[in-house]
Design a protein around this motif. Structure first.
Motif, mmCIF file in Angstrom:
data_model
loop_
_atom_site.group_PDB
_atom_site.id
_atom_site.type_symbol
_atom_site.label_atom_id
_atom_site.label_comp_id
_atom_site.label_asym_id
_atom_site.label_seq_id
_atom_site.Cartn_x
_atom_site.Cartn_y
_atom_site.Cartn_z
ATOM 1 N N SER A 1 0.813 -1.220 0.000
ATOM 2 C CA SER A 1 0.000 0.000 0.000
ATOM 3 C C SER A 1 0.847 1.272 0.000
ATOM 4 C CB SER A 1 -0.940 0.000 1.203
ATOM 5 O OG SER A 1 -0.217 -0.108 2.413
ATOM 6 N N LEU A 2 2.167 1.138 0.106
ATOM 7 C CA LEU A 2 3.042 2.301 -0.038
ATOM 8 C C LEU A 2 3.120 2.755 -1.486
ATOM 9 C CD1 LEU A 2 6.005 1.259 2.306
ATOM 10 C CD2 LEU A 2 4.285 3.034 2.763
ATOM 11 N N THR A 3 2.758 1.856 -2.402
ATOM 12 C CA THR A 3 2.769 2.176 -3.833
ATOM 13 C C THR A 3 1.422 1.761 -4.419
ATOM 14 O OG1 THR A 3 3.760 0.016 -4.329
ATOM 15 C CG2 THR A 3 5.261 1.861 -4.003
ATOM 16 N N LEU A 4 1.351 1.644 -5.721
ATOM 17 C CA LEU A 4 0.122 1.243 -6.390
ATOM 18 C C LEU A 4 -0.100 -0.257 -6.223
ATOM 19 C CD1 LEU A 4 -2.245 2.022 -8.279
ATOM 20 C CD2 LEU A 4 -0.733 1.473 -10.207
ATOM 21 N N MET A 5 -1.266 -0.638 -5.714
ATOM 22 C CA MET A 5 -1.605 -2.062 -5.546
ATOM 23 C C MET A 5 -2.088 -2.625 -6.881
ATOM 24 S SD MET A 5 -1.282 -2.790 -2.173
ATOM 25 C CE MET A 5 -2.498 -3.979 -1.650
ATOM 26 N N HIS A 6 -1.572 -3.784 -7.282
ATOM 27 C CA HIS A 6 -1.975 -4.396 -8.543
ATOM 28 C C HIS A 6 -1.661 -5.888 -8.502
ATOM 29 C CE1 HIS A 6 2.244 -4.695 -9.917
ATOM 30 N NE2 HIS A 6 2.411 -3.526 -9.324
ATOM 31 N N ASN A 7 -2.069 -6.600 -9.548
ATOM 32 C CA ASN A 7 -1.825 -8.039 -9.658
ATOM 33 C C ASN A 7 -0.819 -8.365 -10.744
ATOM 34 O OD1 ASN A 7 -3.609 -8.864 -7.601
ATOM 35 N ND2 ASN A 7 -5.368 -8.736 -8.998
ATOM 36 N N GLY A 8 0.033 -7.426 -11.083
ATOM 37 C CA GLY A 8 1.029 -7.653 -12.116
ATOM 38 C C GLY A 8 2.254 -8.365 -11.588
ATOM 39 N N THR A 9 3.077 -8.815 -12.516
ATOM 40 C CA THR A 9 4.290 -9.542 -12.132
ATOM 41 C C THR A 9 5.308 -8.645 -11.442
ATOM 42 O OG1 THR A 9 5.203 -9.173 -14.344
ATOM 43 C CG2 THR A 9 4.026 -11.247 -13.971
ATOM 44 N N ARG B 1 2.570 -17.191 -15.933
ATOM 45 C CA ARG B 1 2.517 -15.781 -16.330
ATOM 46 C C ARG B 1 3.622 -15.341 -17.294
ATOM 47 N NH1 ARG B 1 -0.593 -12.188 -13.164
ATOM 48 N NH2 ARG B 1 0.219 -10.584 -14.549
ATOM 49 N N TYR B 2 4.627 -16.158 -17.511
ATOM 50 C CA TYR B 2 5.781 -15.663 -18.265
ATOM 51 C C TYR B 2 5.960 -16.328 -19.623
ATOM 52 C CZ TYR B 2 7.187 -13.340 -13.967
ATOM 53 O OH TYR B 2 7.204 -12.530 -12.854
ATOM 54 N N ASN B 3 5.694 -17.613 -19.707
ATOM 55 C CA ASN B 3 6.009 -18.326 -20.942
ATOM 56 C C ASN B 3 5.108 -19.550 -21.041
ATOM 57 O OD1 ASN B 3 7.219 -19.729 -23.102
ATOM 58 N ND2 ASN B 3 9.222 -18.833 -22.624
ATOM 59 N N SER B 4 4.462 -19.724 -22.193
ATOM 60 C CA SER B 4 3.582 -20.884 -22.355
ATOM 61 C C SER B 4 4.369 -22.181 -22.327
ATOM 62 C CB SER B 4 2.800 -20.769 -23.672
ATOM 63 O OG SER B 4 3.683 -20.645 -24.771
ATOM 64 N N SER B 5 5.617 -22.147 -22.827
ATOM 65 C CA SER B 5 6.514 -23.309 -22.709
ATOM 66 C C SER B 5 7.432 -23.049 -21.523
ATOM 67 C CB SER B 5 7.317 -23.494 -23.994
ATOM 68 O OG SER B 5 6.459 -23.670 -25.101
ATOM 69 N N VAL C 1 7.577 -12.434 -4.183
ATOM 70 C CA VAL C 1 8.244 -12.619 -5.474
ATOM 71 C C VAL C 1 7.318 -13.392 -6.401
ATOM 72 C CG1 VAL C 1 10.570 -12.541 -4.501
ATOM 73 C CG2 VAL C 1 9.422 -14.735 -4.740
ATOM 74 N N THR C 2 7.424 -13.113 -7.688
ATOM 75 C CA THR C 2 6.603 -13.776 -8.698
ATOM 76 C C THR C 2 7.436 -14.635 -9.646
ATOM 77 O OG1 THR C 2 6.745 -11.912 -10.247
ATOM 78 C CG2 THR C 2 4.952 -11.875 -8.624
ATOM 79 N N LYS D 1 -9.052 -19.701 -9.302
ATOM 80 C CA LYS D 1 -9.045 -18.274 -9.607
ATOM 81 C C LYS D 1 -8.135 -17.615 -8.585
ATOM 82 C CE LYS D 1 -13.346 -17.687 -6.994
ATOM 83 N NZ LYS D 1 -14.742 -17.216 -7.037
ATOM 84 N N GLY D 2 -7.515 -16.543 -8.972
ATOM 85 C CA GLY D 2 -6.605 -15.866 -8.058
ATOM 86 C C GLY D 2 -5.980 -14.671 -8.733
ATOM 87 N N GLY D 3 -5.209 -13.889 -7.958
ATOM 88 C CA GLY D 3 -4.615 -12.682 -8.478
ATOM 89 C C GLY D 3 -3.680 -12.921 -9.651
ATOM 90 N N PHE D 4 -3.007 -14.079 -9.658
ATOM 91 C CA PHE D 4 -2.066 -14.370 -10.735
ATOM 92 C C PHE D 4 -2.781 -14.742 -12.027
ATOM 93 C CE2 PHE D 4 -3.133 -18.481 -9.062
ATOM 94 C CZ PHE D 4 -3.120 -19.320 -10.155
ATOM 95 N N LEU D 5 -4.068 -15.145 -11.935
ATOM 96 C CA LEU D 5 -4.782 -15.692 -13.081
ATOM 97 C C LEU D 5 -5.522 -14.574 -13.821
ATOM 98 C CD1 LEU D 5 -4.958 -18.627 -14.108
ATOM 99 C CD2 LEU D 5 -7.233 -18.743 -13.070
ATOM 100 N N VAL D 6 -4.769 -13.752 -14.511
ATOM 101 C CA VAL D 6 -5.359 -12.663 -15.301
ATOM 102 C C VAL D 6 -6.019 -13.254 -16.547
ATOM 103 C CG1 VAL D 6 -3.732 -10.941 -14.451
ATOM 104 C CG2 VAL D 6 -3.141 -12.305 -16.469
ATOM 105 N N PRO D 7 -6.911 -12.517 -17.212
ATOM 106 C CA PRO D 7 -7.631 -13.074 -18.362
ATOM 107 C C PRO D 7 -6.730 -13.674 -19.435
ATOM 108 C CG PRO D 7 -8.613 -10.984 -17.705
ATOM 109 C CD PRO D 7 -7.385 -11.154 -16.858
#
Length: 365
Positions: A69-77, A132-136, A97-98, A175-181
């Protein structure tokens, strides 16, 4: 009646006396950190709100050092959250860590090179890595694991206990924060990918001399404690995780720490009212593990346990024991856990207090 072995507040506080514990990982590991911080202070369980909340300024006397909360909250890597709890005799730090190895992980390594060395490192990174990074993902994940373990081994002292947690079972529907569309199409396969990733990460961690705690095996028949998002777990499960981690640490240090055996019903009565936990359906078939096939419900690659008699206990004054016996570190394999082959030199935490080398609020090094 389902039973549970549980560590007490007093045992946790004494086992980790004058210890620095570092926790690295995703939201599951953040809850591991929170449960440990709570247990070090009181005999209570995490509330549902505490399990769900991320990035808060303060949790049970800890402080948010960076991100959240010291910065922008988001679900990005690129989301960051660094937390720290410090008492007169305990230091626990958490990094969100992601990815198991990244430029951000290299900055964490810089903190370890230049600052206080942890006595215990508890770490897992998997679900974000493989989704989130690579399909393979396989080759990239294995390469990053190699780089992470190799660099970590060159930074921390040999006495540091490094515990790699295998990822816990995922649900059929998640479902979860890591599971973006963009990666929702991977959801149905992800629980099988986790099993494959666990095999490689556990094997590599053991090859690098790390300890491996197979939480996937430990919780394969406890799916009723996983909440409805198919990813996260309730407070009872997290207390079991804490108990497993502390029991493993005690064994690695040659400490006999008897755990209290209680009925789940007795423990559940102490939990806050919950509407987010959904019991798993039970069937006679071995397929009851939420869609996992039979071959995935066994810990087929963990090492067995040895049954050699333990060595004699070291002397410790009776007023300092409180349910502990100190023994030289042994080379036994705990059941369903891959163990390091190297004994660790361990100081007696009650007789060798450390100087305070870190600030109480908002700073670490």
């Amino acid at each position: 009646m389902e039973m549970m072995k549980r560590v007490s507040h007093r045992q946790a506080s004494q086992l980790l006396h004058n210890k620095f514990v570092l926790v690295l990982g995703d939201s599951i590991q953040r809850a591991v950190y929170k449960d440990l911080v709570l247990l070090l202070q009181k005999e209570k369980f995490l509330s549902n709100k505490q399990l769900r909340t991320k990035g808060e300024m303060c949790f049970e006397q800890d402080c948010l050092v960076e991100g959240g909360s010291l910065t922008l909250m988001h679900n990005g890597t690129g989301y960051k959250e660094v937390r720290q709890f410090q008492s007169a005799h305990h230091l626990v730090r958490f990094y969100f860590v992601t990815r198991v190895y990244s430029p951000y992980m290299q900055s964490i390594f810089d903190d370890l090179r230049n600052g206080l060395k942890p006595d215990v490192i508890i770490f897992n990174s998997c679900v974000w890595d493989i989704s989130r990074y690579n399909s393979s993902w396989l080759d990239n994940y294995k390469e990053n694991l190699h780089m992470f373990f190799a660099e970590l081994k060159g930074i921390v002292p040999q006495e540091t206990l490094v515990i790699w947690n295998l990822t816990m079972p995922l649900g059929k529907t998640i479902k979860g924060g890591f599971l973006v569309p963009e990666v929702e199409h991977k959801a149905s396969q992800l629980r099988y990918d986790v099993i494959e990733a666990n095999f490689y990460s556990g094997t590599l961690a053991d090859a690098y001399g790390m300890d491996v705690l197979d939480l996937h095996f430990q919780f394969r028949l406890s799916l009723q404690h996983r909440i409805v998002d198919g990813v996260h777990w309730n407070a009872l499960a997290h207390r079991k995780m804490t108990s497993l981690l502390l029991a493993h640490s005690a064994q690695a240090w040659g400490v006999i720490m008897p755990l209290a055996v209680v009925e789940h019903a007795e423990v559940a009565a102490q939990l806050p009212a919950s509407g987010n936990s959904k019991p798993a359906k039970r069937h006679a078939s071995r397929r009851r593990n939420d869609g996992c096939r039979e071959e995935f419900s066994r810990d087929s690659w963990s090492f067995g346990s040895l049954n050699d008699p333990p060595p004699p206990a070291h002397y410790l004054p009776p007023h300092l024991k409180h349910g502990f016996d100190y023994r030289p570190p042994n080379h036994h394999h705990q059941q369903n856990v891959l163990r390091s082959r190297q004994a660790r030199r361990h100081y007696a935490p009650y007789t060798q207090p450390r100087r305070r080398r870190y600030n109480h609020h908002g700073h670490y090094y």
